[in-house]
Design a protein around this motif. Sequence first.
Motif, mmCIF file in Angstrom:
data_model
loop_
_atom_site.group_PDB
_atom_site.id
_atom_site.type_symbol
_atom_site.label_atom_id
_atom_site.label_comp_id
_atom_site.label_asym_id
_atom_site.label_seq_id
_atom_site.Cartn_x
_atom_site.Cartn_y
_atom_site.Cartn_z
ATOM 1 N N LEU A 88 34.712 36.959 44.125
ATOM 2 C CA LEU A 88 34.550 37.724 45.357
ATOM 3 C C LEU A 88 35.518 37.240 46.431
ATOM 4 O O LEU A 88 36.158 38.051 47.118
ATOM 5 C CB LEU A 88 33.097 37.616 45.845
ATOM 6 C CG LEU A 88 32.672 38.553 46.963
ATOM 7 C CD1 LEU A 88 32.846 40.011 46.550
ATOM 8 C CD2 LEU A 88 31.229 38.279 47.346
ATOM 9 N N ILE A 89 35.663 35.930 46.557
ATOM 10 C CA ILE A 89 36.610 35.379 47.537
ATOM 11 C C ILE A 89 38.036 35.788 47.201
ATOM 12 O O ILE A 89 38.807 36.180 48.090
ATOM 13 C CB ILE A 89 36.469 33.840 47.605
ATOM 14 C CG1 ILE A 89 35.143 33.471 48.275
ATOM 15 C CG2 ILE A 89 37.642 33.209 48.353
ATOM 16 C CD1 ILE A 89 34.791 31.991 48.175
ATOM 17 N N ALA A 90 38.404 35.726 45.925
ATOM 18 C CA ALA A 90 39.744 36.142 45.507
ATOM 19 C C ALA A 90 39.976 37.617 45.834
ATOM 20 O O ALA A 90 41.062 37.996 46.299
ATOM 21 C CB ALA A 90 39.940 35.887 44.015
ATOM 22 N N PHE A 91 38.961 38.448 45.606
ATOM 23 C CA PHE A 91 39.072 39.871 45.922
ATOM 24 C C PHE A 91 39.328 40.058 47.406
ATOM 25 O O PHE A 91 40.213 40.816 47.812
ATOM 26 C CB PHE A 91 37.789 40.603 45.497
ATOM 27 C CG PHE A 91 37.683 41.992 46.066
ATOM 28 C CD1 PHE A 91 38.426 43.039 45.525
ATOM 29 C CD2 PHE A 91 36.848 42.245 47.140
ATOM 30 C CE1 PHE A 91 38.326 44.317 46.059
ATOM 31 C CE2 PHE A 91 36.738 43.520 47.676
ATOM 32 C CZ PHE A 91 37.484 44.565 47.133
ATOM 33 N N TYR A 92 38.545 39.390 48.266
ATOM 34 C CA TYR A 92 38.704 39.541 49.713
ATOM 35 C C TYR A 92 40.041 38.975 50.202
ATOM 36 O O TYR A 92 40.670 39.541 51.091
ATOM 37 C CB TYR A 92 37.538 38.907 50.467
ATOM 38 C CG TYR A 92 36.289 39.748 50.421
ATOM 39 C CD1 TYR A 92 36.320 41.106 50.741
ATOM 40 C CD2 TYR A 92 35.065 39.203 50.050
ATOM 41 C CE1 TYR A 92 35.174 41.884 50.699
ATOM 42 C CE2 TYR A 92 33.916 39.982 50.010
ATOM 43 C CZ TYR A 92 33.985 41.322 50.332
ATOM 44 O OH TYR A 92 32.849 42.093 50.290
ATOM 45 N N LYS A 93 40.504 37.892 49.606
ATOM 46 C CA LYS A 93 41.812 37.338 49.981
ATOM 47 C C LYS A 93 42.916 38.343 49.658
ATOM 48 O O LYS A 93 43.828 38.557 50.459
ATOM 49 C CB LYS A 93 42.074 36.013 49.263
ATOM 50 C CG LYS A 93 41.345 34.844 49.870
ATOM 51 C CD LYS A 93 41.698 33.563 49.129
ATOM 52 C CE LYS A 93 41.006 32.364 49.752
ATOM 53 N NZ LYS A 93 41.338 31.124 49.041
ATOM 54 N N HIS A 94 42.828 38.940 48.476
ATOM 55 C CA HIS A 94 43.818 39.929 48.086
ATOM 56 C C HIS A 94 43.756 41.131 49.030
ATOM 57 O O HIS A 94 44.786 41.662 49.459
ATOM 58 C CB HIS A 94 43.570 40.366 46.639
ATOM 59 C CG HIS A 94 44.537 41.396 46.142
ATOM 60 N ND1 HIS A 94 45.864 41.120 45.908
ATOM 61 C CD2 HIS A 94 44.368 42.718 45.836
ATOM 62 C CE1 HIS A 94 46.477 42.220 45.492
ATOM 63 N NE2 HIS A 94 45.591 43.202 45.436
ATOM 64 N N ARG A 95 42.557 41.549 49.374
ATOM 65 C CA ARG A 95 42.380 42.684 50.279
ATOM 66 C C ARG A 95 42.950 42.377 51.664
ATOM 67 O O ARG A 95 43.602 43.222 52.285
ATOM 68 C CB ARG A 95 40.894 43.012 50.386
ATOM 69 C CG ARG A 95 40.614 44.316 51.076
ATOM 70 C CD ARG A 95 39.128 44.549 51.078
ATOM 71 N NE ARG A 95 38.861 45.954 50.930
ATOM 72 C CZ ARG A 95 37.660 46.464 50.949
ATOM 73 N NH1 ARG A 95 36.611 45.673 51.061
ATOM 74 N NH2 ARG A 95 37.470 47.756 50.835
ATOM 75 N N ILE A 96 42.701 41.160 52.146
ATOM 76 C CA ILE A 96 43.242 40.752 53.445
ATOM 77 C C ILE A 96 44.759 40.774 53.425
ATOM 78 O O ILE A 96 45.400 41.250 54.374
ATOM 79 C CB ILE A 96 42.710 39.349 53.833
ATOM 80 C CG1 ILE A 96 41.240 39.442 54.229
ATOM 81 C CG2 ILE A 96 43.526 38.725 54.961
ATOM 82 C CD1 ILE A 96 40.555 38.089 54.395
ATOM 83 N N LYS A 98 46.706 42.623 51.572
ATOM 84 C CA LYS A 98 47.145 44.021 51.599
ATOM 85 C C LYS A 98 46.970 44.627 52.994
ATOM 86 O O LYS A 98 47.845 45.348 53.486
ATOM 87 C CB LYS A 98 46.369 44.843 50.565
ATOM 88 C CG LYS A 98 46.810 44.565 49.127
ATOM 89 C CD LYS A 98 45.921 45.248 48.109
ATOM 90 C CE LYS A 98 46.091 46.748 48.166
ATOM 91 N NZ LYS A 98 45.330 47.433 47.108
ATOM 92 N N LEU A 99 45.852 44.325 53.650
ATOM 93 C CA LEU A 99 45.606 44.867 54.990
ATOM 94 C C LEU A 99 46.577 44.281 56.017
ATOM 95 O O LEU A 99 47.033 44.989 56.918
ATOM 96 C CB LEU A 99 44.156 44.620 55.416
ATOM 97 C CG LEU A 99 43.099 45.428 54.659
ATOM 98 C CD1 LEU A 99 41.701 44.939 55.007
ATOM 99 C CD2 LEU A 99 43.244 46.908 54.947
ATOM 100 N N GLU A 100 46.896 43.002 55.873
ATOM 101 C CA GLU A 100 47.880 42.394 56.773
ATOM 102 C C GLU A 100 49.248 43.038 56.597
ATOM 103 O O GLU A 100 49.955 43.301 57.572
ATOM 104 C CB GLU A 100 47.961 40.879 56.537
ATOM 105 C CG GLU A 100 46.795 40.109 57.116
ATOM 106 C CD GLU A 100 46.828 38.628 56.753
ATOM 107 O OE1 GLU A 100 47.506 38.240 55.774
ATOM 108 O OE2 GLU A 100 46.136 37.860 57.450
ATOM 109 N N ALA A 101 49.615 43.320 55.353
ATOM 110 C CA ALA A 101 50.902 43.973 55.092
ATOM 111 C C ALA A 101 50.898 45.385 55.679
ATOM 112 O O ALA A 101 51.891 45.815 56.296
ATOM 113 C CB ALA A 101 51.181 44.026 53.588
ATOM 114 N N ALA A 102 49.792 46.102 55.525
ATOM 115 C CA ALA A 102 49.694 47.456 56.082
ATOM 116 C C ALA A 102 49.737 47.404 57.606
ATOM 117 O O ALA A 102 50.360 48.268 58.250
ATOM 118 C CB ALA A 102 48.401 48.131 55.609
ATOM 119 N N MET A 103 49.102 46.399 58.203
ATOM 120 C CA MET A 103 49.113 46.258 59.655
ATOM 121 C C MET A 103 50.536 45.950 60.151
ATOM 122 O O MET A 103 50.990 46.513 61.149
ATOM 123 C CB MET A 103 48.158 45.139 60.091
ATOM 124 C CG MET A 103 47.955 45.070 61.597
ATOM 125 S SD MET A 103 46.677 43.927 62.102
ATOM 126 C CE MET A 103 47.446 42.376 61.694
#
Length: 115
Positions: A88-96, A98-103
């Motif tokens: 779950l932590i790995a999933f959220y890190k990956h999501r963060i 991606k979101l940082e790159a999109a931001m």
Amino acid sequence: MDWFHCNRCFRKDGAHFFVTSCGHIFCKKCVTLEKCAVCGTACKYLALSDNLKPQEKMYFKSPVDTALQYFSHISQVWSFQKKQTDLLIAFYKHRITKLEAAMQEAQQTLTNQDK
């Protein structure tokens, strides 16, 4: 089981022992059917044999062995739950990430539009 003995005559050897519903152990010679010879309460007797139910046998097992079984089970549960948490932590890190790159891309787009 160095603790095992008849609670009346303190005999440790022999083949026929009984445990009472009030928690006392007696050899065949010391069993009294009227009441417990130690505490005097009316009780039931259970012959000790290899055919005891698991919930009865547990009182005659080594506490260390019992604890080790529980610790082994707890360790397996903890390990499973930790792996799930790590996923779950790995999933959220990956999501963060991606979101940082999109931001950053959105900020770059805004900066380019301002120029």
